[in-house]
Write a protein that holds these residues in place. Structure first.
Motif, PDB file in Angstrom:
ATOM      1  N   ASN A  85       0.801  -1.222   0.000  1.00  0.00           N
ATOM      2  CA  ASN A  85       0.000   0.000   0.000  1.00  0.00           C
ATOM      3  C   ASN A  85       0.837   1.276   0.000  1.00  0.00           C
ATOM      4  O   ASN A  85       0.277   2.377  -0.013  1.00  0.00           O
ATOM      5  N   THR A  86       2.151   1.140   0.059  1.00  0.00           N
ATOM      6  CA  THR A  86       3.016   2.322   0.053  1.00  0.00           C
ATOM      7  C   THR A  86       4.048   2.294  -1.061  1.00  0.00           C
ATOM      8  O   THR A  86       4.766   3.270  -1.263  1.00  0.00           O
ATOM      9  N   ASN A  87       4.111   1.173  -1.794  1.00  0.00           N
ATOM     10  CA  ASN A  87       5.118   0.992  -2.852  1.00  0.00           C
ATOM     11  C   ASN A  87       6.527   1.124  -2.286  1.00  0.00           C
ATOM     12  O   ASN A  87       7.407   1.743  -2.888  1.00  0.00           O
ATOM     13  N   VAL A 365       8.347   8.889   5.949  1.00  0.00           N
ATOM     14  CA  VAL A 365       7.092   9.580   6.251  1.00  0.00           C
ATOM     15  C   VAL A 365       5.934   8.927   5.524  1.00  0.00           C
ATOM     16  O   VAL A 365       4.826   8.799   6.068  1.00  0.00           O
ATOM     17  N   ARG A 366       6.150   8.486   4.292  1.00  0.00           N
ATOM     18  CA  ARG A 366       5.100   7.775   3.564  1.00  0.00           C
ATOM     19  C   ARG A 366       4.650   6.533   4.337  1.00  0.00           C
ATOM     20  O   ARG A 366       3.454   6.268   4.480  1.00  0.00           O
ATOM     21  N   MET A 367       5.603   5.759   4.830  1.00  0.00           N
ATOM     22  CA  MET A 367       5.255   4.547   5.575  1.00  0.00           C
ATOM     23  C   MET A 367       4.493   4.889   6.851  1.00  0.00           C
ATOM     24  O   MET A 367       3.445   4.293   7.155  1.00  0.00           O
ATOM     25  N   LEU A 368       4.992   5.857   7.615  1.00  0.00           N
ATOM     26  CA  LEU A 368       4.360   6.207   8.879  1.00  0.00           C
ATOM     27  C   LEU A 368       2.982   6.819   8.667  1.00  0.00           C
ATOM     28  O   LEU A 368       2.061   6.591   9.458  1.00  0.00           O
ATOM     29  N   ASN A 369       2.815   7.573   7.594  1.00  0.00           N
ATOM     30  CA  ASN A 369       1.503   8.157   7.302  1.00  0.00           C
ATOM     31  C   ASN A 369       0.479   7.074   7.022  1.00  0.00           C
ATOM     32  O   ASN A 369      -0.669   7.153   7.471  1.00  0.00           O
TER      33      ASN A 369
END
Length: 515
Positions: A85-87, A365-369
């Motif tokens: 879901n985050t590539n 940040v993408r992963m944590l978001n």
């Protein structure tokens, strides 16, 4: 369900199917919905496919949680769920839970730093910021963190902001506090008493439970009130005086430590009075959690400051041992000025930081978001129809599957949102009869929170452990009667001389900049 990485053709086919159909499932986090199939398998996020493919290395504390056979921190369906879901290609490292902070120091001293490190230690966080070893994240939060900005309150961001820049993405505490009062209603009924509301009414119930044979067995074998070592399990009592131990509160425009206020002296005097009249468990100063809980479960105590989850612990064991035992929550005791309170937690449970050497803060940040937003529900609760199901409009957990999948919570807890509705679903799923959400709501209504929201100051690092030890010693001796109540004034003087004044000056320097 072990979700393997799909080949490009399979991804294309799946996306085609998703575009042609409507999938209905439970949402995730506080923003957006994470689609899942009927078997609990999450679908690929179209948003993730739009972002650049990147690889990151992550260091988390697994807390000693076990993985099912054939799985580990880098091979499990929940990590696959995040990746897809985050590539992102995510490599996880879980140092041993024992000595975790020491392991982080070794990692920071190495020449091979990861992209993300999670720490519980605020002092560790501050130390490495000051060394210039961590990088600010403002730019990437603004670009890739809409759910982070939405689900983490301003007070928490203040705590991780140093010299005007954000150096960590915080994980929030799920509960506002821990302690509330519970009482044996069957004991009250036997003695013809009503549930107490004021501190003086509490005192009369404590006296009766100690002296009037509330269990009706003709023996003098019950305690009026039970406490734990280091003067613990008293938060609602001292809350009746408007204070909590160790917390900073505003007085005349300045922050002062509640442990040295006159109200704390009054609270200790109240407890010392109970001790003098032999109304407390005589061994309370030796009570660790195990024997504290055993005394409740065995029918020795009928009034105590419970943790919100004790209805699933010693209270449940008490009712199992004695079917006549009926426990109910009480209103928090109102003190001489009508005040009520209990220990409120700080907002932050942990810190996600990015070493200055990382070239991928955007991917972090993408992963944590995603974890904090769309993915949170699945990471907290598990896959629907595998770990939990909806029955008659209520969430029901399969505890065998829940325990088998418990490792997932390392990921969810890494960047927990504030006040997430999924937390309420989780508590209810553990059994409505335990009143967990009601307990949390009661605590939240009166929780006293710390007015100091900054990271630990340098003086805190030097003096806090010594001051806490001294406080425990003085408070214990005052309550048991080894020292007179006026020894509190000596404690205050010593507290100030042994670093307290230095800490207070640093706390107020922070307060002047942030209030």
């Amino acid at each position: 369900m072990n979700m393997k990485s799909w080949k490009p053709v399979m991804v294309f086919l799946l996306i085609t199917v998703l575009l042609a159909t409507t999938a209905c499932s439970s949402g995730g986090g506080n923003s957006g919905n994470a689609s899942s199939g009927g078997d609990g398998a999450p679908s690929v996020s179209s948003e993730g496919d739009k972002l650049e493919k990147k690889s990151i290395k992550v260091v988390y504390n697994g807390g000693g949680r076990k993985f099912p056979d054939g799985m580990d921190e880098n091979n499990n369906p929940y990590l696959d769920y995040i990746k897809e879901n985050t590539n992102l290609d995510i490599a996880m490292q879980y140092p041993p839970a024992d000595g975790y902070q020491d392991a982080l120091n070794v990692i920071m001293a190495s020449g091979n730093l990861p992209d993300l490190i999670y720490t519980y230690d605020a002092s560790w966080f501050e130390n490495y910021v000051k060394q210039g070893a961590l990088q600010p994240l403002d730019e990437w939060i603004d670009k890739y963190g809409p759910d982070l900005k939405k689900n983490i309150p301003e007070e928490a961001w203040k705590t991780v902001t140093i010299d005007g820049k954000i150096y960590a993405i915080p994980s929030m505490n799920a509960e506002p506090g821990n302690e509330l009062m519970y009482v044996r209603k069957d004991w009250l009924d036997r003695l013809g008493m009503q549930p107490p509301k004021t501190l003086e009414e509490y005192r009369e119930v404590i006296r009766a439970f100690a002296q009037d044979d509330p269990d009706g067995n003709g023996k003098n074998d019950t305690y009026g009130y039970i406490m734990a070592e280091n003067v613990a399990r008293i938060a609602p009592i001292i809350g009746a005086f408007g204070v909590q131990r160790g917390m900073w509160t505003e007085r005349d425009g300045q922050l002062v430590n509640s442990s040295i206020l006159p109200e704390m002296k009054e609270a200790l005097a109240f407890l010392a009075g109970l001790q003098k009249d032999k109304l407390l468990d005589p061994e309370w100063m030796l009570n660790k959690e195990a024997n504290f809980s055993e005394k409740i479960a065995s029918g020795k105590a009928g009034l105590f400051s419970a943790f919100w989850y004790d209805t699933r612990g010693p209270i449940l064991t008490s009712t199992t041992n004695d079917p006549a035992a009926e426990w109910i929550p009480l209103e928090f005791p109102a003190g001489p000025e009508g005040k009520q309170g209990t220990m409120g937690y700080g907002y932050i449970a942990g810190y996600n930081v990015v070493p200055v050497t990382s070239k991928n803060p955007d991917a972090v940040v993408r992963m944590l978001n995603f974890i904090n937003g769309e993915g949170y529900r699945t990471l907290l609760l598990g896959f629907e129809n595998e770990v939990w199901t909806m029955e008659d409009g209520k969430m029901v957990t399969n505890f065998e599957k829940h325990n088998e999948h418990i490792y997932r919570q390392t990921l969810g807890e890494s960047v927990r949102p504030y006040n997430a509705p999924e937390e309420r679903d989780r508590r209810d799923s553990l059994g409505l009869e335990f009143n967990l959400n009601d307990n949390i709501d009661r605590i939240g209504e009166v929780a006293i929170r710390d007015a100091f929201l900054g990271v630990p100051t340098p003086a805190m690092g030097k003096y806090t452990a010594d001051l806490k030890k001294m406080e425990n010693e003085y408070f214990t001796k005052i309550v048991v009667g080894q020292l007179p109540i006026d020894a509190f004034d000596e404690f205050v003087s010593e507290w100030k001389k042994r670093g307290g004044d230095e800490i207070t000056a640093e706390v107020n320097a922070w307060y002047a900049e942030n209030k």
